[in-house]
Scaffold this motif. Structure first.
Motif, short mmCIF file in Angstrom:
data_model
loop_
_atom_site.label_atom_id
_atom_site.label_comp_id
_atom_site.label_asym_id
_atom_site.label_seq_id
_atom_site.Cartn_x
_atom_site.Cartn_y
_atom_site.Cartn_z
N PHE A 1 42.38 41.90 46.16
CA PHE A 1 41.10 40.95 46.08
C PHE A 1 39.90 41.84 45.96
O PHE A 1 39.87 42.83 46.65
N GLU A 2 39.16 41.40 44.98
CA GLU A 2 38.06 42.10 44.52
C GLU A 2 36.82 41.93 45.45
O GLU A 2 36.57 40.66 45.64
N VAL A 3 36.31 42.55 46.24
CA VAL A 3 34.96 42.40 46.88
C VAL A 3 33.89 42.72 45.91
O VAL A 3 33.69 43.65 45.54
N MET A 4 33.06 41.52 45.87
CA MET A 4 31.81 41.55 44.70
C MET A 4 30.38 41.29 45.58
O MET A 4 30.67 40.99 46.52
N SER A 5 29.53 42.03 44.63
CA SER A 5 28.18 41.40 45.22
C SER A 5 27.99 39.94 45.12
O SER A 5 28.75 39.10 44.69
N LEU A 6 27.04 39.43 45.73
CA LEU A 6 26.72 37.98 45.89
C LEU A 6 26.67 37.10 44.68
O LEU A 6 27.28 36.14 44.54
N ASP A 7 26.21 37.71 43.59
CA ASP A 7 26.20 37.25 42.13
C ASP A 7 27.59 37.61 41.29
O ASP A 7 27.50 36.94 40.15
N THR B 1 28.67 40.17 39.96
CA THR B 1 28.40 41.01 38.77
C THR B 1 28.79 42.48 39.13
O THR B 1 29.28 43.26 38.23
N CYS B 2 28.73 42.97 40.25
CA CYS B 2 29.02 44.36 40.79
C CYS B 2 30.01 44.23 41.73
O CYS B 2 30.04 43.89 42.88
N PRO B 3 30.87 45.17 41.45
CA PRO B 3 32.15 45.61 42.44
C PRO B 3 31.77 46.25 43.56
O PRO B 3 31.05 47.27 43.32
N VAL B 4 32.18 45.98 44.69
CA VAL B 4 31.72 46.76 46.11
C VAL B 4 32.82 47.34 46.88
O VAL B 4 32.64 48.19 47.27
N GLY B 5 33.92 46.67 46.49
CA GLY B 5 35.10 47.25 47.36
C GLY B 5 36.52 46.41 46.84
O GLY B 5 36.36 45.76 45.87
N ARG B 6 37.38 46.62 47.68
CA ARG B 6 38.89 46.00 47.30
C ARG B 6 39.72 46.06 48.39
O ARG B 6 39.61 46.87 49.36
N ILE B 7 40.36 44.66 48.64
CA ILE B 7 41.24 44.63 49.69
C ILE B 7 42.63 44.50 48.89
O ILE B 7 42.89 43.62 48.06
N SER B 8 43.62 45.34 49.04
CA SER B 8 44.86 45.11 48.42
C SER B 8 46.14 45.13 49.37
O SER B 8 46.18 45.88 50.51
N LYS B 9 47.04 44.27 48.96
CA LYS B 9 48.50 44.02 49.64
C LYS B 9 49.19 44.99 48.97
O LYS B 9 49.52 44.81 47.56
N GLN B 10 49.70 45.88 49.45
CA GLN B 10 50.55 46.95 48.79
C GLN B 10 52.22 46.75 48.99
O GLN B 10 52.58 46.15 50.13
N TRP B 11 52.79 46.79 47.65
CA TRP B 11 54.23 46.57 47.72
C TRP B 11 54.99 47.51 48.49
O TRP B 11 54.77 48.70 48.47
N THR B 12 55.98 46.93 49.41
CA THR B 12 56.61 47.67 50.20
C THR B 12 57.92 47.87 49.97
O THR B 12 58.92 48.59 50.75
N GLY B 13 58.51 47.49 48.94
CA GLY B 13 59.85 47.48 48.20
C GLY B 13 60.70 46.19 48.60
O GLY B 13 60.19 45.37 49.45
N ILE C 1 42.16 48.91 52.28
CA ILE C 1 40.60 48.49 52.16
C ILE C 1 39.66 49.57 51.80
O ILE C 1 39.85 50.71 52.44
N SER C 2 39.05 49.37 50.67
CA SER C 2 37.84 50.33 50.37
C SER C 2 36.60 49.63 50.32
O SER C 2 36.53 48.52 49.95
N PHE C 3 35.58 50.76 50.90
CA PHE C 3 34.26 50.28 50.56
C PHE C 3 33.30 51.35 50.52
O PHE C 3 33.74 52.30 50.85
#
Length: 248
Positions: A193-199, A201-213, A227-229
């Motif tokens: 799930f990409e965290v973007m600026s309000l418009d 156009t610019c990536p700000v972070g990411r939330i990822s569900k990780q495959w666990t097998g 989560i990255s920011f």
């Protein structure tokens, strides 16, 4: 915002800041907590940890009783930094009837505590619907830090097929957007799930569900998220991004 991978990498500090020791004493159960940071002016108590990290790994604890009986238990989570040190511990607080009758759509309260046992973040989600046929009753989550003081909201945006959310501040002002993939149930790969600026156009972070097998994915509902920011993102917005992860 840089690379949004979730590999454990040493964290960099600019401006002459000297990082705290990377190791702290393990507790009786072997857990190594992140060292307690000093107080920071105008920073909600307990969120000082977030000023020192740009990644959080969220590991849901496996509930054996839930696997055996099939009854949904209160979920519990470890929130760790990139070095594997526990930053926070999160626990769901809902009653048995609500958990097992409402399932994933249930209302919930999640209490997030630091390594002193203080509740520093509280997440509250009311009972809502996430179906695209009900655009007037979509998901919403309130983030309080400390409990009783709202720092932001995560609200679902109506879309026919895409999971979309908006991060808002305490005054309900839109701050960031979150865009998910069209198909959120994918096999053998992470879901981003990409965290973007309000418009958007610019990536700000990411939330990822990780495959666990395949075994864990098929027979349990335990999840791992990352989560990255940006390191310099407002700690209140970092806390709201944590809330967005729990809502997702």
């Amino acid at each position: 915002a840089g690379n949004y991978g979730f590999q454990a990498q040493p964290m960099g500090f600019s401006g002459g800041f000297v990082p705290p020791p990377v190791q702290s004493q393990p507790t009786m159960d072997g857990t190594i907590w992140m060292p307690i940071p000093p107080s920071i002016p105008n920073c909600p108590p307990g969120l000082e940890y977030l000023t020192q990290i740009d990644q959080i790994l969220i590991h849901q604890q496996l509930e054996v009783l839930e696997i055996v009986t099939g009854f949904e238990e209160n979920n519990k989570y470890e929130l760790k930094n990139a070095l594997g040190q526990r930053v926070y511990f999160a626990a769901e607080d809902t009653d048995c009837l609500t958990r097992n009758c409402c399932g994933p759509s249930r209302p919930f309260t999640v209490r997030i505590t630091d390594n002193l046992g203080r509740e520093v973040i509280r997440l509250h989600r009311p009972l809502r619907c996430s179906a695209c046929c009900c655009p007037c009753c979509l998901q919403e989550l309130e983030v309080q830090a400390p409990p009783g003081t709202t720092v932001g909201y995560v609200v679902q945006n109506w879309h026919v097929c895409l999971p979309k959310f908006t991060i808002q501040d305490e005054k309900r002002k839109d701050i960031l957007k979150i865009n998910g993939p069209c198909v959120v149930c994918r096999c053998c790969e992470d879901i981003h799930f990409e965290v973007m600026s309000l418009d958007e156009t610019c990536p700000v972070g990411r939330i990822s569900k990780q495959w666990t097998g395949i075994v864990r994915e098929m027979f349990t509902d335990t999840d791992n998220f990352g989560i990255s920011f940006p390191m310099d993102l407002d700690v209140k917005m970092k806390a709201v991004m944590i809330g967005a992860c729990f809502l997702i």
